[in-house]
Motif scaffolding. Sequence first.
Motif, PDB file in Angstrom:
ATOM      1  N   VAL A  68       0.557  -0.963   0.011  1.00  0.00           N
ATOM      2  CA  VAL A  68      -0.082  -0.026   0.007  1.00  0.00           C
ATOM      3  C   VAL A  68       0.505   1.882  -0.037  1.00  0.00           C
ATOM      4  CG1 VAL A  68      -2.124   1.568   0.899  1.00  0.00           C
ATOM      5  CG2 VAL A  68      -2.284  -1.506   0.861  1.00  0.00           C
ATOM      6  N   LYS A  69       1.638   1.153   0.437  1.00  0.00           N
ATOM      7  CA  LYS A  69       2.706   2.821   0.871  1.00  0.00           C
ATOM      8  C   LYS A  69       3.469   2.931  -0.691  1.00  0.00           C
ATOM      9  CE  LYS A  69       5.056   2.645   5.378  1.00  0.00           C
ATOM     10  NZ  LYS A  69       5.740   2.449   6.412  1.00  0.00           N
ATOM     11  N   LYS A  70       4.053   1.701  -0.997  1.00  0.00           N
ATOM     12  CA  LYS A  70       4.521   1.776  -2.350  1.00  0.00           C
ATOM     13  C   LYS A  70       3.736   2.262  -3.341  1.00  0.00           C
ATOM     14  CE  LYS A  70       8.934   0.198  -1.740  1.00  0.00           C
ATOM     15  NZ  LYS A  70       9.895   0.853  -1.676  1.00  0.00           N
ATOM     16  N   LEU A  71       2.706   1.439  -3.288  1.00  0.00           N
ATOM     17  CA  LEU A  71       1.045   2.204  -4.191  1.00  0.00           C
ATOM     18  C   LEU A  71       1.330   3.867  -4.222  1.00  0.00           C
ATOM     19  CD1 LEU A  71      -1.430  -0.619  -4.731  1.00  0.00           C
ATOM     20  CD2 LEU A  71       0.699   0.430  -6.651  1.00  0.00           C
ATOM     21  N   PHE A  72       1.026   3.998  -2.955  1.00  0.00           N
ATOM     22  CA  PHE A  72       0.936   5.830  -2.350  1.00  0.00           C
ATOM     23  C   PHE A  72       1.978   6.780  -3.776  1.00  0.00           C
ATOM     24  CE2 PHE A  72      -2.748   4.455   0.178  1.00  0.00           C
ATOM     25  CZ  PHE A  72      -3.477   5.564   0.134  1.00  0.00           C
ATOM     26  N   GLN A 117      -8.169  14.623  -7.062  1.00  0.00           N
ATOM     27  CA  GLN A 117      -9.550  15.377  -7.938  1.00  0.00           C
ATOM     28  C   GLN A 117     -10.765  14.600  -8.446  1.00  0.00           C
ATOM     29  OE1 GLN A 117      -7.857  17.950 -10.819  1.00  0.00           O
ATOM     30  NE2 GLN A 117      -8.595  19.954  -9.947  1.00  0.00           N
ATOM     31  N   ARG A 118     -11.540  14.882  -7.275  1.00  0.00           N
ATOM     32  CA  ARG A 118     -12.725  13.336  -7.405  1.00  0.00           C
ATOM     33  C   ARG A 118     -12.337  12.441  -7.369  1.00  0.00           C
ATOM     34  NH1 ARG A 118     -13.356  16.164 -12.963  1.00  0.00           N
ATOM     35  NH2 ARG A 118     -14.688  17.701 -12.143  1.00  0.00           N
ATOM     36  N   GLY A 119     -11.594  11.972  -6.459  1.00  0.00           N
ATOM     37  CA  GLY A 119     -11.352  10.865  -6.025  1.00  0.00           C
ATOM     38  C   GLY A 119     -10.578   9.860  -6.970  1.00  0.00           C
ATOM     39  N   GLN A 123      -8.687   5.954  -5.999  1.00  0.00           N
ATOM     40  CA  GLN A 123      -9.365   4.761  -6.977  1.00  0.00           C
ATOM     41  C   GLN A 123      -8.185   4.468  -7.290  1.00  0.00           C
ATOM     42  OE1 GLN A 123     -12.861   5.516  -5.368  1.00  0.00           O
ATOM     43  NE2 GLN A 123     -12.758   3.732  -7.169  1.00  0.00           N
ATOM     44  N   THR A 124      -7.163   4.611  -8.243  1.00  0.00           N
ATOM     45  CA  THR A 124      -6.282   3.823  -9.092  1.00  0.00           C
ATOM     46  C   THR A 124      -5.589   2.598  -8.239  1.00  0.00           C
ATOM     47  OG1 THR A 124      -5.782   6.073 -10.322  1.00  0.00           O
ATOM     48  CG2 THR A 124      -4.127   4.071 -10.449  1.00  0.00           C
ATOM     49  N   LEU A 129      -5.490  -2.527  -6.184  1.00  0.00           N
ATOM     50  CA  LEU A 129      -5.700  -3.415  -4.527  1.00  0.00           C
ATOM     51  C   LEU A 129      -6.656  -4.409  -5.166  1.00  0.00           C
ATOM     52  CD1 LEU A 129      -4.637  -1.145  -1.813  1.00  0.00           C
ATOM     53  CD2 LEU A 129      -3.439  -2.864  -2.566  1.00  0.00           C
ATOM     54  N   GLY A 130      -7.721  -4.584  -5.691  1.00  0.00           N
ATOM     55  CA  GLY A 130      -8.802  -5.255  -6.478  1.00  0.00           C
ATOM     56  C   GLY A 130      -9.906  -5.018  -5.548  1.00  0.00           C
ATOM     57  N   GLY A 131      -9.838  -3.803  -5.500  1.00  0.00           N
ATOM     58  CA  GLY A 131     -11.126  -3.039  -4.861  1.00  0.00           C
ATOM     59  C   GLY A 131     -11.207  -2.990  -2.597  1.00  0.00           C
ATOM     60  N   GLU A 132     -10.253  -3.037  -2.264  1.00  0.00           N
ATOM     61  CA  GLU A 132     -10.007  -3.169  -1.003  1.00  0.00           C
ATOM     62  C   GLU A 132     -10.654  -1.650  -0.780  1.00  0.00           C
ATOM     63  OE1 GLU A 132      -5.931  -2.981   1.884  1.00  0.00           O
ATOM     64  OE2 GLU A 132      -5.817  -5.250   0.337  1.00  0.00           O
ATOM     65  N   LYS A 133     -10.913  -1.649   0.621  1.00  0.00           N
ATOM     66  CA  LYS A 133     -11.119  -0.258   0.759  1.00  0.00           C
ATOM     67  C   LYS A 133     -10.421   0.582   1.611  1.00  0.00           C
ATOM     68  CE  LYS A 133     -16.555  -0.694   2.523  1.00  0.00           C
ATOM     69  NZ  LYS A 133     -16.278  -2.393   2.047  1.00  0.00           N
ATOM     70  N   VAL A 134      -9.403   1.393   0.860  1.00  0.00           N
ATOM     71  CA  VAL A 134      -8.088   2.298   1.808  1.00  0.00           C
ATOM     72  C   VAL A 134      -9.549   3.667   2.427  1.00  0.00           C
ATOM     73  CG1 VAL A 134      -5.960   3.750   1.138  1.00  0.00           C
ATOM     74  CG2 VAL A 134      -7.532   2.009  -0.009  1.00  0.00           C
ATOM     75  N   ASP A 135      -8.923   3.796   3.536  1.00  0.00           N
ATOM     76  CA  ASP A 135      -9.201   4.974   4.739  1.00  0.00           C
ATOM     77  C   ASP A 135      -7.712   6.369   4.789  1.00  0.00           C
ATOM     78  OD1 ASP A 135     -11.573   3.817   5.761  1.00  0.00           O
ATOM     79  OD2 ASP A 135     -11.878   3.219   7.066  1.00  0.00           O
ATOM     80  N   ILE A 136      -7.793   7.545   4.336  1.00  0.00           N
ATOM     81  CA  ILE A 136      -6.977   8.124   5.070  1.00  0.00           C
ATOM     82  C   ILE A 136      -7.189   8.974   5.978  1.00  0.00           C
ATOM     83  CG2 ILE A 136      -5.197   9.941   3.692  1.00  0.00           C
ATOM     84  CD1 ILE A 136      -6.543   8.196   1.257  1.00  0.00           C
TER      85      ILE A 136
END
Length: 199
Positions: A68-72, A117-119, A123-124, A129-136
């Motif tokens: 997740v860190k690397k994707l960010f 912008q507009r998520g 979303q990318t 992550l195959g639709g995994e929810k991500v809370d920031i």
Amino acid sequence: LAMGTVQRREGRLVLVDLGRIAGVMPPEEQSPMENYEPGSRIKVFIKAVNLGIRGPQVIVSRAASDMVKKLFALEIPEVSAGTVVIHAVAREAGSRSKVAVSSTQANIDPIGSCIGQRGTRIQTIISELGGEKVDIIQHSDDAAKFIGLALAPAKIASVEINEAEKLANVTVPNDQLSLAIGRGGQNVRLASSLTGWKI
């Protein structure tokens, strides 16, 4: 992160072609929501390189928090530039992640930067992550405040902390209780893991 192609399954292992070398994805490094069809292209996190009798063995992961860190860092320019800092990631692969962020510059909104912008940015990452929810979550050095923020989307009434036992007692309104705990206790588990406090 490396781009690879799923070769085949060997028992519970998934073999991934990384170009000059093959990566091995053990069951605990697989996301339970993903199938890994042979021939499909996937991004993987290189977790370890072990030297075996038959040369190096590359262990790859789709379940690691570092993925997740690397994707960010890949998708969010402010993260790769260092103006938005990731303090911690708590993850239950295939289901949900919580990411604590802050900004080194007053004029940069760390959460807005990660959402885009507009998520678009988040979303990318979610689709990768195959639709995994991500809370920031906004990081805070104030433990009580950080714990309250980490329990989002629940609204918190108060947080009392016991420094000696690294224990936090959180009070929530009745209508927020199931949201704070989360399905199967997931929200409070991830918040504990993110903050390092027992909640």
